[in-house]
Motif scaffolding. Structure first.
Motif, PDB file in Angstrom:
ATOM      1  N   GLU A 144       0.885  -0.988  -0.111  1.00 23.27           N
ATOM      2  CA  GLU A 144      -0.051   0.020   0.029  1.00 23.27           C
ATOM      3  C   GLU A 144       0.828   1.450  -0.044  1.00 23.27           C
ATOM      4  OE1 GLU A 144      -3.650   1.746  -0.172  1.00 23.27           O
ATOM      5  OE2 GLU A 144      -3.078  -0.367  -0.316  1.00 23.27           O
ATOM      6  N   VAL A 145       2.022   1.253   0.890  1.00 24.20           N
ATOM      7  CA  VAL A 145       2.753   2.278   0.880  1.00 24.20           C
ATOM      8  C   VAL A 145       3.592   2.633  -0.507  1.00 24.20           C
ATOM      9  CG1 VAL A 145       4.882   3.090   1.778  1.00 24.20           C
ATOM     10  CG2 VAL A 145       3.274   2.103   3.267  1.00 24.20           C
ATOM     11  N   HIS A 146       3.717   1.306  -1.040  1.00 23.93           N
ATOM     12  CA  HIS A 146       4.658   1.466  -2.518  1.00 23.93           C
ATOM     13  C   HIS A 146       3.657   2.091  -3.581  1.00 23.93           C
ATOM     14  CE1 HIS A 146       7.803   0.679  -5.025  1.00 23.93           C
ATOM     15  NE2 HIS A 146       7.161   0.054  -5.736  1.00 23.93           N
ATOM     16  N   ALA A 147       2.405   1.798  -3.270  1.00 16.99           N
ATOM     17  CA  ALA A 147       1.285   2.068  -4.396  1.00 16.99           C
ATOM     18  C   ALA A 147       0.806   3.637  -4.216  1.00 16.99           C
ATOM     19  CB  ALA A 147       0.082   1.336  -4.241  1.00 16.99           C
ATOM     20  N   ASN A 148       1.270   4.154  -2.878  1.00 21.54           N
ATOM     21  CA  ASN A 148       0.853   5.598  -2.680  1.00 21.54           C
ATOM     22  C   ASN A 148       2.002   6.433  -2.546  1.00 21.54           C
ATOM     23  OD1 ASN A 148      -2.292   5.854  -2.232  1.00 21.54           O
ATOM     24  ND2 ASN A 148      -1.335   3.808  -1.545  1.00 21.54           N
ATOM     25  N   PRO A 149       3.169   6.581  -3.478  1.00 20.48           N
ATOM     26  CA  PRO A 149       4.348   7.167  -3.384  1.00 20.48           C
ATOM     27  C   PRO A 149       4.134   8.703  -3.401  1.00 20.48           C
ATOM     28  CG  PRO A 149       4.053   6.729  -5.703  1.00 20.48           C
ATOM     29  CD  PRO A 149       2.937   6.022  -4.862  1.00 20.48           C
ATOM     30  N   VAL A 150       5.039   9.432  -2.376  1.00 21.02           N
ATOM     31  CA  VAL A 150       4.947  10.744  -2.612  1.00 21.02           C
ATOM     32  C   VAL A 150       5.847  11.379  -3.854  1.00 21.02           C
ATOM     33  CG1 VAL A 150       5.095  10.910  -0.336  1.00 21.02           C
ATOM     34  CG2 VAL A 150       7.234  10.761  -1.172  1.00 21.02           C
ATOM     35  N   ASP A 151       5.410  12.301  -4.314  1.00 20.74           N
ATOM     36  CA  ASP A 151       6.139  12.902  -5.294  1.00 20.74           C
ATOM     37  C   ASP A 151       6.986  14.288  -5.068  1.00 20.74           C
ATOM     38  OD1 ASP A 151       6.935  13.838  -7.961  1.00 20.74           O
ATOM     39  OD2 ASP A 151       4.858  14.404  -8.718  1.00 20.74           O
ATOM     40  N   SER A 152       8.312  13.982  -5.321  1.00 19.82           N
ATOM     41  CA  SER A 152       9.197  15.016  -4.929  1.00 19.82           C
ATOM     42  C   SER A 152       9.780  15.933  -5.930  1.00 19.82           C
ATOM     43  CB  SER A 152      10.230  14.496  -4.081  1.00 19.82           C
ATOM     44  OG  SER A 152      10.995  13.295  -4.904  1.00 19.82           O
ATOM     45  N   ALA A 180      19.274  14.152 -13.792  1.00 15.83           N
ATOM     46  CA  ALA A 180      19.442  14.379 -12.431  1.00 15.83           C
ATOM     47  C   ALA A 180      18.521  14.649 -11.395  1.00 15.83           C
ATOM     48  CB  ALA A 180      20.673  15.561 -12.360  1.00 15.83           C
ATOM     49  N   LYS A 181      17.668  15.695 -11.902  1.00 15.20           N
ATOM     50  CA  LYS A 181      16.654  15.802 -11.093  1.00 15.20           C
ATOM     51  C   LYS A 181      15.693  14.659 -10.851  1.00 15.20           C
ATOM     52  CE  LYS A 181      15.777  20.333 -12.588  1.00 15.20           C
ATOM     53  NZ  LYS A 181      15.031  21.493 -13.443  1.00 15.20           N
ATOM     54  N   LYS A 182      15.589  13.744 -11.540  1.00 18.16           N
ATOM     55  CA  LYS A 182      15.036  12.406 -11.450  1.00 18.16           C
ATOM     56  C   LYS A 182      15.519  11.602 -10.454  1.00 18.16           C
ATOM     57  CE  LYS A 182      12.228  12.365 -16.013  1.00 18.16           C
ATOM     58  NZ  LYS A 182      11.983  11.450 -17.122  1.00 18.16           N
ATOM     59  N   THR A 183      17.015  11.540 -10.673  1.00 18.83           N
ATOM     60  CA  THR A 183      17.627  10.893  -9.659  1.00 18.83           C
ATOM     61  C   THR A 183      17.687  11.417  -8.349  1.00 18.83           C
ATOM     62  OG1 THR A 183      19.264  10.301 -11.467  1.00 18.83           O
ATOM     63  CG2 THR A 183      19.958   9.962  -9.129  1.00 18.83           C
ATOM     64  N   LEU A 184      17.509  12.751  -8.320  1.00 18.86           N
ATOM     65  CA  LEU A 184      17.368  13.237  -6.886  1.00 18.86           C
ATOM     66  C   LEU A 184      16.081  13.088  -6.236  1.00 18.86           C
ATOM     67  CD1 LEU A 184      19.151  16.876  -7.562  1.00 18.86           C
ATOM     68  CD2 LEU A 184      19.931  14.945  -5.828  1.00 18.86           C
ATOM     69  N   SER A 185      15.137  13.140  -7.155  1.00 20.94           N
ATOM     70  CA  SER A 185      13.474  12.830  -6.733  1.00 20.94           C
ATOM     71  C   SER A 185      13.313  11.476  -6.267  1.00 20.94           C
ATOM     72  CB  SER A 185      12.592  12.973  -7.726  1.00 20.94           C
ATOM     73  OG  SER A 185      11.270  12.985  -7.538  1.00 20.94           O
ATOM     74  N   LYS A 186      14.096  10.576  -6.720  1.00 25.07           N
ATOM     75  CA  LYS A 186      13.733   8.890  -6.615  1.00 25.07           C
ATOM     76  C   LYS A 186      14.758   8.965  -5.241  1.00 25.07           C
ATOM     77  CE  LYS A 186      14.518   4.385  -8.096  1.00 25.07           C
ATOM     78  NZ  LYS A 186      14.946   3.927  -6.966  1.00 25.07           N
ATOM     79  N   ASP A 187      15.731   9.327  -4.852  1.00 22.93           N
ATOM     80  CA  ASP A 187      16.424   8.993  -3.688  1.00 22.93           C
ATOM     81  C   ASP A 187      15.455   9.718  -2.659  1.00 22.93           C
ATOM     82  OD1 ASP A 187      18.381   8.023  -5.058  1.00 22.93           O
ATOM     83  OD2 ASP A 187      19.657   9.748  -4.974  1.00 22.93           O
ATOM     84  N   TYR A 188      15.152  11.025  -2.859  1.00 24.35           N
ATOM     85  CA  TYR A 188      14.230  11.449  -1.849  1.00 24.35           C
ATOM     86  C   TYR A 188      12.858  10.779  -1.546  1.00 24.35           C
ATOM     87  CZ  TYR A 188      11.605  15.323   0.883  1.00 24.35           C
ATOM     88  OH  TYR A 188      10.938  16.114   1.697  1.00 24.35           O
ATOM     89  N   SER A 189      12.407  10.224  -2.511  1.00 27.63           N
ATOM     90  CA  SER A 189      11.125   9.510  -2.364  1.00 27.63           C
ATOM     91  C   SER A 189      11.172   8.227  -1.790  1.00 27.63           C
ATOM     92  CB  SER A 189      10.147   9.491  -3.798  1.00 27.63           C
ATOM     93  OG  SER A 189       9.997  10.635  -4.170  1.00 27.63           O
ATOM     94  N   PHE A 241       6.625  17.294  10.665  1.00 21.17           N
ATOM     95  CA  PHE A 241       8.081  17.013  11.242  1.00 21.17           C
ATOM     96  C   PHE A 241       8.789  16.317   9.936  1.00 21.17           C
ATOM     97  CE2 PHE A 241      11.103  14.029  12.876  1.00 21.17           C
ATOM     98  CZ  PHE A 241      12.015  15.057  13.315  1.00 21.17           C
ATOM     99  N   LEU A 242       8.112  15.313   9.492  1.00 22.40           N
ATOM    100  CA  LEU A 242       9.020  14.458   8.460  1.00 22.40           C
ATOM    101  C   LEU A 242       9.411  15.353   7.086  1.00 22.40           C
ATOM    102  CD1 LEU A 242       7.276  10.799   8.567  1.00 22.40           C
ATOM    103  CD2 LEU A 242       9.740  11.528   9.114  1.00 22.40           C
ATOM    104  N   ALA A 243       8.214  15.984   6.742  1.00 24.41           N
ATOM    105  CA  ALA A 243       8.401  17.107   5.599  1.00 24.41           C
ATOM    106  C   ALA A 243       9.487  18.070   6.014  1.00 24.41           C
ATOM    107  CB  ALA A 243       7.148  17.733   5.438  1.00 24.41           C
ATOM    108  N   THR A 247      13.432  17.232   4.236  1.00 22.03           N
ATOM    109  CA  THR A 247      13.833  18.042   3.201  1.00 22.03           C
ATOM    110  C   THR A 247      14.834  18.946   3.634  1.00 22.03           C
ATOM    111  OG1 THR A 247      11.296  18.486   2.535  1.00 22.03           O
ATOM    112  CG2 THR A 247      12.911  20.187   1.796  1.00 22.03           C
ATOM    113  N   SER A 248      15.111  19.359   4.953  1.00 22.71           N
ATOM    114  CA  SER A 248      16.172  20.051   5.314  1.00 22.71           C
ATOM    115  C   SER A 248      17.450  19.164   5.071  1.00 22.71           C
ATOM    116  CB  SER A 248      16.102  20.343   6.846  1.00 22.71           C
ATOM    117  OG  SER A 248      17.181  20.888   7.418  1.00 22.71           O
ATOM    118  N   LEU A 249      17.315  17.933   5.387  1.00 21.16           N
ATOM    119  CA  LEU A 249      18.574  16.926   5.372  1.00 21.16           C
ATOM    120  C   LEU A 249      18.644  16.663   3.860  1.00 21.16           C
ATOM    121  CD1 LEU A 249      20.606  14.933   6.442  1.00 21.16           C
ATOM    122  CD2 LEU A 249      18.750  13.235   6.239  1.00 21.16           C
TER     123      LEU A 249
END
Length: 326
Positions: A144-152, A180-189, A241-243, A247-249
């Motif tokens: 379920e978590v994998h089916a509802n990914p966040v979009d970064s 590069a943006k897609k790679t960063l986005s995947k790492d974050y997500s 808090f997580l957001a 994001t800060s990290l």
């Protein structure tokens, strides 16, 4: 020595992720639970309305709503003046110390006994259903978590725009490639997905404890609903808090990589300069450090990190320009 001004994290940088996390937590954990509870609440309202004018209405409505309960010849719970008056009219004895009414079953009107049995059956069935639903959610959690990914992607775009606005004039405004943006986005997500799974598991455990504890205390819905609401409120705080924290990290790591590309390897630590700054960070203020060799930011655990990488850290780095750029 010339330094660049720091780039502080703004609420707008992570607000989109906060909204996404709140939606994910609600959809995966709380919506299935609330869907189970909703029909019961509707039944309570209907029962209360139908019995409003009956002579046993206060006690029956109190039982069906879970405000009062009857076990071992004793009524306990939250007594209104009307309910107390009705119980006394049946011959119930009030115990001031325990705040309960005692009366034998044979002295209760049939409608009241019927309500006691109806509530007990409905409450037990619903608590059992809640337990099964939580088990079902837990078993399918990873899927379920994998089916509802966040979009970064939006966060990556804001991060790049903010970086170029603050540092572009000094070090150039070279844009990241789409790849590069897609790679960063995947790492974050991917990292956020791990946090979502971890927090959801903890929440399921907490909710199971709430349901089981409420069952052992008499299946009172007036106690159950606020506890579930309280856990939902915690989810909203956790999402915020997580957001912000992640994001800060992530922004901190991104800056380090961008700075390394142009030879910037060190910085001056700067705190937020207010009373909320933790002691470990006060001692770092104004000192020079290398990104690759971060200082200890928590002496209790020995954790090392650069500004913005610690728990709720609001510190920033003033990058030191190398001679070729100064």
């Amino acid at each position: 020595m010339k330094t660049l001004k720091p780039q502080r994290l703004r609420e707008d940088d992570y607000s989109d992720m906060e909204s996404q996390l709140k939606a994910v937590f609600y959809k995966i954990i709380f919506k299935p639970i609330l869907d189970l509870l909703a029909p019961h609440n509707a039944q309570i309202c209907a029962a209360s309305k139908e019995l409003r004018n009956a002579i046993v209405a206060p006690v029956v409505a109190g039982i069906l709503s879970g405000k009062i309960q009857y076990t071992d010849n004793t009524f306990s719970g939250d007594f209104s003046a009307t309910i107390s008056k009705a119980l006394r009219s049946y011959g119930a004895d009030y115990n001031k110390r325990s705040g309960t009414f005692t009366i034998m079953p044979q002295n209760l009107p049939p409608e009241v006994l019927a309500a006691v049995n109806e509530y007990a059956d409905a409450a037990k069935n619903l608590h059992d259903a809640l337990g099964k639903k939580l088990t079902e959610i837990q078993r399918g959690l990873e899927i379920e978590v994998h089916a509802n990914p966040v979009d970064s992607i939006k966060i990556i775009g804001k991060m790049e725009k903010g970086f170029n606005k603050v540092y572009g004039e000094a070090i150039g405004r070279e844009e990241l490639s789409d790849r590069a943006k897609k790679t960063l986005s995947k790492d974050y997500s991917d990292n956020m997905e791990l946090w979502i799974q971890k927090w959801c598991k903890e929440t399921i455990t907490d909710l199971r404890g709430i349901v089981e504890g409420n069952a052992s205390e008499g299946y009172r819905f007036d106690k159950l609903i606020p506890k579930i609401q309280g856990r939902y409120d915690v989810s909203q705080t956790k999402a915020a808090f997580l957001a912000r924290q992640e994001t800060s990290l992530f922004v901190s790591k991104h800056r380090q990589e961008r700075f390394a590309d142009v030879g910037i390897t060190s910085y001056i630590w700067q705190t937020a300069g207010d009373s909320r700054v933790r002691e470990d960070h006060k001692h770092l203020d104004g000192k020079e450090f290398e990104y690759a060799r971060p200082p200890i930011i928590d002496h209790a655990t020995g954790m090392r990190g650069n500004p913005g990488e610690g728990y709720n850290c609001r510190c920033v780095a003033n990058p030191i320009l190398p001679g070729v750029l100064a």
